[in-house]
Write a protein that holds these residues in place. Structure first.
Motif, PDB file in Angstrom:
ATOM      1  N   ASP A  56     -55.541  23.756  -5.907  1.00 36.35           N
ATOM      2  CA  ASP A  56     -56.103  22.920  -4.854  1.00 36.35           C
ATOM      3  C   ASP A  56     -57.079  21.896  -5.423  1.00 36.35           C
ATOM      4  N   ARG A  57     -57.940  22.328  -6.311  1.00 37.40           N
ATOM      5  CA  ARG A  57     -58.945  21.420  -6.867  1.00 37.40           C
ATOM      6  C   ARG A  57     -58.311  20.391  -7.813  1.00 37.40           C
ATOM      7  N   ILE A  58     -57.371  20.830  -8.640  1.00 35.95           N
ATOM      8  CA  ILE A  58     -56.717  19.909  -9.580  1.00 35.95           C
ATOM      9  C   ILE A  58     -55.920  18.838  -8.833  1.00 35.95           C
ATOM     10  N   VAL A  59     -55.175  19.262  -7.822  1.00 36.16           N
ATOM     11  CA  VAL A  59     -54.337  18.332  -7.080  1.00 36.16           C
ATOM     12  C   VAL A  59     -55.170  17.286  -6.365  1.00 36.16           C
ATOM     13  N   ARG A  60     -56.246  17.712  -5.743  1.00 41.70           N
ATOM     14  CA  ARG A  60     -57.093  16.764  -5.017  1.00 41.70           C
ATOM     15  C   ARG A  60     -57.664  15.699  -5.955  1.00 41.70           C
ATOM     16  N   LEU A  61     -58.023  16.114  -7.153  1.00 40.66           N
ATOM     17  CA  LEU A  61     -58.607  15.165  -8.100  1.00 40.66           C
ATOM     18  C   LEU A  61     -57.569  14.178  -8.655  1.00 40.66           C
ATOM     19  N   GLN A  62     -56.259  14.492  -8.532  1.00 36.99           N
ATOM     20  CA  GLN A  62     -55.218  13.623  -9.084  1.00 36.99           C
ATOM     21  C   GLN A  62     -54.503  12.778  -8.029  1.00 36.99           C
ATOM     22  N   LEU A  63     -54.387  13.289  -6.805  1.00 38.78           N
ATOM     23  CA  LEU A  63     -53.618  12.578  -5.794  1.00 38.78           C
ATOM     24  C   LEU A  63     -54.307  11.313  -5.294  1.00 38.78           C
ATOM     25  N   ALA A  64     -55.625  11.353  -5.142  1.00 38.44           N
ATOM     26  CA  ALA A  64     -56.338  10.200  -4.576  1.00 38.44           C
ATOM     27  C   ALA A  64     -56.153   8.931  -5.416  1.00 38.44           C
ATOM     28  N   PRO A  65     -56.442   8.963  -6.729  1.00 40.77           N
ATOM     29  CA  PRO A  65     -56.228   7.731  -7.514  1.00 40.77           C
ATOM     30  C   PRO A  65     -54.756   7.322  -7.586  1.00 40.77           C
ATOM     31  N   ALA A  66     -53.842   8.301  -7.606  1.00 42.02           N
ATOM     32  CA  ALA A  66     -52.420   7.968  -7.644  1.00 42.02           C
ATOM     33  C   ALA A  66     -52.000   7.216  -6.388  1.00 42.02           C
ATOM     34  N   ALA A  95     -47.476  16.572   0.015  1.00 43.65           N
ATOM     35  CA  ALA A  95     -48.098  15.255  -0.173  1.00 43.65           C
ATOM     36  C   ALA A  95     -47.703  14.655  -1.519  1.00 43.65           C
ATOM     37  N   ALA A  96     -47.713  15.489  -2.564  1.00 42.72           N
ATOM     38  CA  ALA A  96     -47.346  15.008  -3.895  1.00 42.72           C
ATOM     39  C   ALA A  96     -45.880  14.585  -3.930  1.00 42.72           C
ATOM     40  N   LYS A  97     -45.007  15.357  -3.297  1.00 40.49           N
ATOM     41  CA  LYS A  97     -43.587  15.011  -3.282  1.00 40.49           C
ATOM     42  C   LYS A  97     -43.338  13.716  -2.513  1.00 40.49           C
ATOM     43  N   THR A  98     -44.081  13.547  -1.405  1.00 41.42           N
ATOM     44  CA  THR A  98     -43.926  12.315  -0.629  1.00 41.42           C
ATOM     45  C   THR A  98     -44.343  11.105  -1.459  1.00 41.42           C
ATOM     46  N   LEU A  99     -45.497  11.237  -2.121  1.00 47.95           N
ATOM     47  CA  LEU A  99     -45.963  10.138  -2.973  1.00 47.95           C
ATOM     48  C   LEU A  99     -44.991   9.901  -4.131  1.00 47.95           C
ATOM     49  N   ALA A 100     -44.487  10.997  -4.699  1.00 46.22           N
ATOM     50  CA  ALA A 100     -43.544  10.865  -5.819  1.00 46.22           C
ATOM     51  C   ALA A 100     -42.260  10.178  -5.360  1.00 46.22           C
ATOM     52  N   SER A 101     -41.814  10.527  -4.152  1.00 47.84           N
ATOM     53  CA  SER A 101     -40.611   9.896  -3.618  1.00 47.84           C
ATOM     54  C   SER A 101     -40.852   8.405  -3.377  1.00 47.84           C
TER      55      SER A 101
END
Length: 1004
Positions: free
Chosen positions: A491-501, A587-593
């Motif tokens: 949870d913590r790692i993903v939050r720190l990576q998704l926002a800038p992406a 959320a990550a898959k949506t952004l990746a798509s």
């Protein structure tokens, strides 16, 4: 009917035949007293020989008949006993009791020591048949007697029982029919089997002592030594069994070889009995034979030791599991290590069942090996699997205890971590723990599947499956305990990576969109302050650079998002099932798509940009090459080639600009090309003016000669040549073309053109009419007028046939006049004058028809008074001939010339167009005003050509659109575009544009 019964019948028949035709036939030499010799033969039970000898005595010495008779009676008594036995043998055979028959046959042999050959043959056949049955019955009795001994574990007694059958079939086998080599080889194999069987009996006490020592010991060190001792004994046992098995195989091969060479089964019974005593009867029978007895003894010994070790192993493992449950990790580890020690010892023992168990590390994972294995291997498999499973479980359980401790350490570290790097380091540690646990789970799941397959094949692996299930449960428990810290980490790692992406993705979405616009085209104003237009221009080079930057950024985002997705998906299902983690994954898959789609869009756009640049450069290069070729053509005064190259250059540069806007290309297109075009027009105009003047003069001369068709061709060439450098019509050419066309129109009806579809037919008809006329003239000269009139009537019908489609045809009408001259000779002159007068009356109202009529009359009587003058006036009236010069017009023509000359003399170039208009009018008034034509040509050369070789880039685009609208029959839209283009003076001298306007207006 029983087998014994079937075997007895042929033997019975043989003996009946023997008794019916029997007799004893044998003789021996007479070296002693005949009666004494006879007594000796009787004593030796050689009755046949004794009878022969006594028969000779009676024949040669009748005095000794009584003594011989007494001896014969003695023989008869003995023969009565033999015959009684023979009768008993026949009765026994009839009953099918071949075992008893075998005993009687032995007694018969004792009663008659020297039977005759027929008796011997009969006895041999009966003996062989009875022997086979007897041996078979005895073989079954031995095997059946040994079987319960095997079941009771009395293996030594069973082996001793088997050894009692080693003489079965011996007599027949050694009868001499097979030869010494085969017999000696068979006896050697029998000796090997006997030796190994006795060795087995001697190994019994040592094995029992080794089993007792191993099955009662608990200390691992002493247990290991006891197992080593047991292994040596078992090894000796296995060596004996292997040697016996090899001997049994050799017996089978020897039997097959004998059967192949001799083709008689009676010779191999001995070999068959030996092999089956060694290896059992096979088929559906339970395992038996000496080899199985040895195997059974080994199995029993190993089972006792294995059961002891398995009990200790299971107890230690259960204790360790209980300590783990209450959190006593140290005691749990010690317990698992102890269980593993006993499991390893149990593996060693179970491996003694068959070397293939330990030789195949993946044995349990390859059920196919078990399916094809020997019974002993299959029997040892369940125990081996259980020991092997516990050994693995013990090792893996120790690893799980360590994993639990590591999970606790990671949990403590999560609470202190603040940066992404520190969280990733903890994630690596957690991945390592989870990787170990997951790998073990997969391995144990695979093991369970393999064991399940073995279970379906009938192997008893229930205990092993239970042990596998217990280990899987422990591993799942450890994985579940690691799920909590894993969820927090993820949870913590993903939050720190998704926002800038997400932010970078939004920025690049805008960048790609802007690049696409540059590729598709954006508004661009071209021209200068006075004349300018707005076009859609493409900038693929700029777009390509922007797209490369966007792709690089998107690749980085994609890697980040894929890392996030992989991080989440690589976690256990217990972690991914967490709602927070699941939402982060979505959320990550949506952004990746979205990122992948945008990256694909950028790649596609980049490909399009590169294709545009490629095409733009290709056409730019072609345009440059054409420009260079045009310059070379101008230098060589090859203006037609130069014009073609200039047009091609403009087209290629236009195409280049449609693919990519380029200021250098546009400058070349809108500056260099017009300059070259002007240079070509100016250079070529001098030649054009001179050539056109030559054409006009030539055309006028041809017209004066009434050669209207050639004159038309010359004037058309003049017009085409004039248009090469001048967009406006040349009034002289236009005027003369009108004269020529009028003359051609009038004359076209006088003759039939060879191109006319009816030309061939009409010409033939006219020729026939002409022939009729010629014959008629001859007939008239001969005074045969009536015949001539008939021919002339036919000719008139033919003329009428031609005049229907061609009413003005001169040949037909002239021939008609000549026919009239023959048919109406007295009135012809009157008729001719009347027609001449009628033609003169038509000159004013219809000069063309008057001209045709006068031409016809001239063909008949060219010297008719007033006809030539009338034709001249008619030609002037039709416009076919220029009237004589009018002094007033000549004077006006000269005045206009003077005005033009004054303009030229004062060199007022702005008024040159006015001067040219004066000169055109002067020439129209007086075509022979050479001064005017000369000055006009001088001005035309001096001012240069008017035509535009190529339009500007924008005008060319609009021109193509007008052409497309014209082709699509949108005439008003096409005319609108053309009129807009014509507002620019630079476009007003472009011949194709003017031609297009004329074509459009003709359709409206």
């Amino acid at each position: 009917m029983s087998n014994r019964r079937r075997c007895a019948i042929p033997v019975l028949l043989f003996f009946v035949l023997l008794l019916l035709g029997g007799g004893f036939a044998s003789a021996s030499g007479q070296k002693e007293d005949s009666l004494t010799a006879a007594r000796r033969l009787i004593t030796e039970e050689r009755y046949n020989d004794a009878i022969l000898l006594l028969t000779q005595v009676i024949k040669k010495d009748p005095r000794r008949f009584d003594q011989a008779q007494a001896l014969l009676e003695q023989i008869d008594q003995a023969r009565n006993l033999y015959n009684a036995k023979m009768a008993e043998l026949i009765a026994v055979f009839n009953k099918g009791d071949l075992d008893k028959a075998y005993v009687i046959l032995q007694e018969l042999g004792n009663l008659d020591k020297a039977p005759n050959q027929r008796t011997l043959d009969a006895q041999a056949y009966a003996r062989e048949t009875a022997t086979v049955v007897y041996n078979n019955n005895r073989f079954r009795e031995i095997m059946d007697k040994a079987l319960p001994l095997l079941s009771a574990g009395r293996f030594s007694e069973a082996v001793a029982t088997y050894l009692t059958g080693f003489d079965l079939g011996y007599d027949s086998f050694t009868s001499g029919r097979l030869g010494n080599i085969v017999v000696n080889q068979a006896l050697g194999l029998r000796s090997t089997l006997q030796t190994k069987a006795k060795d087995f009996e001697s190994l019994g006490p040592p094995i029992e002592a080794a089993v007792t020592a191993a099955a009662t010991e608990v200390d691992p060190v002493r247990l290991s030594k006891a197992i080593d001792n047991l292994g040596e004994r078992i090894g000796q046992l296995e060596t004996d069994r292997s040697a016996g098995a090899a001997a049994a195989q050799q017996l089978l091969k020897l039997r097959d070889s004998v059967l192949q060479q001799h083709g008689s089964a009676r010779d191999v019974f001995f070999l068959t009995y030996l092999e089956k005593l060694a290896d059992g009867r096979g088929g559906e029978s339970p395992p038996e034979g000496i080899l199985f007895a040895i195997e059974g003894a080994r199995t029993a010994a190993l089972s006792r030791v294995y059961d002891h070790l398995a009990a200790v192993m299971e107890d230690r493992f259960a204790q360790a599991t209980e300590r783990l449950k209450v959190g006593d990790n140290a005691a749990a580890i010690a317990g698992f290590r102890s269980a593993g020690t006993y499991a390893a010892l149990a593996e060693r023992v179970s491996g003694m069942w068959d070397s293939r168990l330990t030789a195949e590390p993946a044995f349990a994972l390859n059920p196919g090996i078990a399916a094809s294995a020997a019974p002993a291997l299959a029997a040892g498999l369940p125990d081996y699997l259980l020991a092997s499973t516990r050994a693995r479980a013990s090792d893996d359980s120790i690893k799980m205890v360590a994993a639990l401790s590591n999970i606790e350490s990671v949990t403590a570290g999560i609470a202190k971590a603040e940066s992404l790097d520190s969280l990733k380091e903890l994630r690596v540690s957690m991945d390592a723990i989870d990787g170990v646990v997951r790998s073990d789970i997969n391995r144990w799941q695979g093991l369970k599947a393999s064991y399940g397959t073995l279970a379906t094949m009938g192997y008893s692996v229930g205990k092993s499956l239970a042990a596998v299930d217990g280990m899987i449960a422990l591993l799942n428990s450890v994985q579940s305990q690691g799920a909590g810290p894993e969820v927090t980490l993820i949870d913590r790692i993903v939050r720190l990576q998704l926002a800038p992406a997400k932010s970078v993705l939004a920025q690049q979405q805008t960048a790609v969109s802007e690049a696409q616009k540059l590729i598709e085209g954006v508004p661009l104003t071209i021209g200068d302050e006075t004349v300018h237009e707005t076009i859609q221009a493409k900038f693929p080079a700029k777009a390509s650079d922007d797209l490369k930057s966007a792709q690089s950024a998107l690749d980085s985002v994609g890697q980040t998002l894929q890392s996030v997705i992989s991080t989440i998906e690589s976690t256990p299902s217990a972690v991914t099932a967490n709602p927070s983690v699941r939402n982060s994954l979505e959320a990550a898959k949506t952004l990746a798509s979205d990122n992948a789609r945008l990256l694909q869009t950028a790649a596609s756009a980049a490909g399009t940009a590169q294709e545009l640049l490629f095409q733009a450069e290709r056409y730019r290069q072609e345009g440059e090459n054409n420009l260079k070729a045009a310059q070379e053509a101008i230098a060589q005064q090859q203006y037609a080639v130069a014009r073609e190259r200039i047009a091609s250059a403009a087209d290629r540069l236009d195409r280049s600009l449609t693919f990519s806007e380029n200021p250098n290309v546009r400058r070349e297109r809108d500056a260099t090309i017009p300059a070259l075009s002007r240079q070509i027009t100016d250079a070529e105009n001098d030649i054009v003016v001179r050539e056109v003047r030559s054409y006009i003069n030539e055309g006028k001369a041809l017209y004066a000669q009434s050669n209207y068709a050639q004159a038309q061709s010359v004037f058309l060439r003049a017009e085409a040549r004039w248009r090469l450098t001048n967009s406006q019509d040349n009034p002289e050419i236009t005027t003369w073309l009108s004269y020529v066309n009028t003359a051609l129109t009038i004359n076209s009806g006088l003759v039939i053109s060879p191109s006319d579809p009816l030309y061939s037919e009409m010409t033939q008809v006219l020729n026939l009419a002409e022939s009729d006329y010629a014959q008629a003239r001859s007939l008239v000269a001969e005074g045969k007028r009536s015949e001539a009139l008939r021919l002339l009537s036919d000719a008139q019908q033919k003329i009428l046939y031609v005049q229907v489609p061609f009413p003005l045809n001169q040949e037909a009408r002239v021939l008609g006049l000549r026919i009239l001259e023959l048919t109406e000779p007295s009135d012809f002159q009157s008729i001719f004058r009347q027609r001449f007068s009628t033609a003169l009356e038509k000159v004013k109202a219809n000069p063309q028809e008057a001209y045709v009529d006068l031409r016809n009359l001239q063909a008949v009587e060219p010297d008719f008074p007033g006809l030539t003058e009338a034709l001249y006036r008619t030609e002037v009236a039709t416009g076919m001939r220029r009237p004589p010069p009018d002094p007033q017009k000549i004077q006006e023509s000269n005045d206009l010339y003077q005005k033009a000359f004054d303009i030229v003399r004062t060199n007022v170039r702005a008024q040159y167009p006015i001067a040219i208009s004066y000169l055109n009018r002067a020439i129209e008034l007086d075509p022979n005003n050479t001064a005017a034509t000369s000055l006009k040509d001088r001005l035309a050369i001096d001012t240069g050509g008017e035509t535009t070789v190529v339009l500007s880039n924008y005008a060319q685009i609009q021109f193509r659109q007008a052409e497309e609208q014209f082709i699509a029959k949108s005439y008003y839209e096409a005319l609108r575009i053309v009129n807009e283009l014509l507002k620019d003076p630079a476009n007003q001298n472009y011949s194709p544009l003017l031609d297009l306007k004329r074509r459009i207006e003709s359709k409206i």
